[in-house]
Design a protein around this motif. Sequence first.
Motif, PDB file in Angstrom:
ATOM      1  N   ALA A   1       0.818  -1.212   0.000  1.00 48.28           N
ATOM      2  CA  ALA A   1       0.000   0.000   0.000  1.00 48.28           C
ATOM      3  C   ALA A   1       0.852   1.262   0.000  1.00 48.28           C
ATOM      4  O   ALA A   1       0.445   2.290  -0.553  1.00 48.28           O
ATOM      5  N   GLY A   2       2.026   1.203   0.607  1.00 49.55           N
ATOM      6  CA  GLY A   2       2.915   2.357   0.579  1.00 49.55           C
ATOM      7  C   GLY A   2       2.345   3.545   1.334  1.00 49.55           C
ATOM      8  O   GLY A   2       1.921   3.448   2.486  1.00 49.55           O
ATOM      9  N   VAL A   3       2.303   4.699   0.664  1.00 48.24           N
ATOM     10  CA  VAL A   3       1.842   5.929   1.315  1.00 48.24           C
ATOM     11  C   VAL A   3       0.342   5.940   1.543  1.00 48.24           C
ATOM     12  O   VAL A   3      -0.171   6.819   2.246  1.00 48.24           O
ATOM     13  N   ARG A   4      -0.382   4.987   0.972  1.00 48.10           N
ATOM     14  CA  ARG A   4      -1.833   4.928   1.183  1.00 48.10           C
ATOM     15  C   ARG A   4      -2.198   4.242   2.501  1.00 48.10           C
ATOM     16  O   ARG A   4      -3.378   4.194   2.857  1.00 48.10           O
ATOM     17  N   TRP A   5      -1.210   3.716   3.197  1.00 49.01           N
ATOM     18  CA  TRP A   5      -1.457   3.083   4.492  1.00 49.01           C
ATOM     19  C   TRP A   5      -1.183   4.076   5.609  1.00 49.01           C
ATOM     20  O   TRP A   5      -0.181   4.803   5.591  1.00 49.01           O
ATOM     21  N   THR A   6      -2.075   4.124   6.593  1.00 50.94           N
ATOM     22  CA  THR A   6      -1.911   4.973   7.775  1.00 50.94           C
ATOM     23  C   THR A   6      -2.332   4.189   9.010  1.00 50.94           C
ATOM     24  O   THR A   6      -3.271   3.374   8.946  1.00 50.94           O
ATOM     25  N   PRO A   7      -1.681   4.397  10.142  1.00 57.73           N
ATOM     26  CA  PRO A   7      -2.081   3.667  11.352  1.00 57.73           C
ATOM     27  C   PRO A   7      -3.410   4.138  11.930  1.00 57.73           C
ATOM     28  O   PRO A   7      -4.048   3.397  12.673  1.00 57.73           O
TER      29      PRO A   7
ATOM     30  N   PRO B   1      11.281  -3.179   6.412  1.00 63.47           N
ATOM     31  CA  PRO B   1      10.522  -2.434   7.431  1.00 63.47           C
ATOM     32  C   PRO B   1       9.545  -1.465   6.765  1.00 63.47           C
ATOM     33  O   PRO B   1       9.709  -1.073   5.606  1.00 63.47           O
ATOM     34  N   LEU B   2       8.525  -1.076   7.508  1.00 63.71           N
ATOM     35  CA  LEU B   2       7.539  -0.145   6.983  1.00 63.71           C
ATOM     36  C   LEU B   2       8.160   1.235   6.800  1.00 63.71           C
ATOM     37  O   LEU B   2       8.879   1.734   7.660  1.00 63.71           O
ATOM     38  N   ASP B   3       7.867   1.834   5.672  1.00 67.59           N
ATOM     39  CA  ASP B   3       8.347   3.180   5.382  1.00 67.59           C
ATOM     40  C   ASP B   3       7.312   4.177   5.892  1.00 67.59           C
ATOM     41  O   ASP B   3       6.199   4.279   5.353  1.00 67.59           O
ATOM     42  N   THR B   4       7.658   4.895   6.939  1.00 65.55           N
ATOM     43  CA  THR B   4       6.726   5.850   7.559  1.00 65.55           C
ATOM     44  C   THR B   4       7.132   7.298   7.294  1.00 65.55           C
ATOM     45  O   THR B   4       6.737   8.199   8.032  1.00 65.55           O
ATOM     46  N   ARG B   5       7.891   7.534   6.243  1.00 64.12           N
ATOM     47  CA  ARG B   5       8.303   8.902   5.953  1.00 64.12           C
ATOM     48  C   ARG B   5       7.122   9.780   5.560  1.00 64.12           C
ATOM     49  O   ARG B   5       7.123  10.986   5.830  1.00 64.12           O
ATOM     50  N   HIS B   6       6.110   9.195   4.916  1.00 60.93           N
ATOM     51  CA  HIS B   6       4.935  10.008   4.565  1.00 60.93           C
ATOM     52  C   HIS B   6       4.171  10.440   5.805  1.00 60.93           C
ATOM     53  O   HIS B   6       3.565  11.517   5.822  1.00 60.93           O
ATOM     54  N   LEU B   7       4.199   9.629   6.872  1.00 60.83           N
ATOM     55  CA  LEU B   7       3.548  10.022   8.120  1.00 60.83           C
ATOM     56  C   LEU B   7       4.324  11.139   8.806  1.00 60.83           C
ATOM     57  O   LEU B   7       3.720  12.099   9.322  1.00 60.83           O
TER      58      LEU B   7
END
Length: 232
Positions: free
Chosen positions: A114-120, A180-186
């Motif tokens: 999902a990449g940047v379309r995923w949010t916690p 690992p999950l890329d959380t730079r967009h968050l």
Amino acid sequence: MRKKTSNTSKTDDEEILQHFQPDAGLDVPVAGYLLHRQQRQTLHYMRLIEHEIPKLVAFRKPFVPPTAATPLVIRSVDFSGEQHPLTAKRSVVVPVAHLPLRNEVAFQRTKLLAGVRWTPEPPRDSGISVDEDAAKHGFIKISCEDFPRANMNLKWISDTLDKLVLEANAEGEAPYQRLPLDTRHLDSKVRKSKKGDHVRGRGGLRPSLKDFPAEWLPKREENVMSSILPSQ
């Protein structure tokens, strides 16, 4: 010789002139006509409320909350019937925990794909409340406005979600599943909001003991005593 005018012609002229005499303020001004039109429009809708709206009770349906079998939340925009390019746009939000995924590896694959379309956390415009079961693996939001019709955009989103689930449930080990999950967009979203969470040490970035170098940490008491006391 002078011609005598008849009395009948005078009376006719007087009757004609009566229509051109000023009304002495008896006529309603333009603002009065506008007020009357507004009152008539209000009365029209009041009659609709009184006589037509009670008929809508026949179309009443009980509210059924969505279940795990219907996890998709579809969002659309409408401008009260007016033509606008944004009316064809569709957005779909789905909790990852409600997708038909087979194991934890599939959940990890879904987040990576999902990449940047995923949010916690659920998006603010999704209409989804923070639920412990739904928010276990975060949320995915996909939007599309590339096609001229709304059903075409929604079909593309549906096909994309199907491909995502199919790839996440694929057998065998994928070369990317250990990443690992890329959380730079968050982090970028937090910085752009400028609500204080972008400051170092906030927004989940508060340093802990594991972030300090080992040589900076204080030594244990037994190690200090052993270094002070002479060895026997």
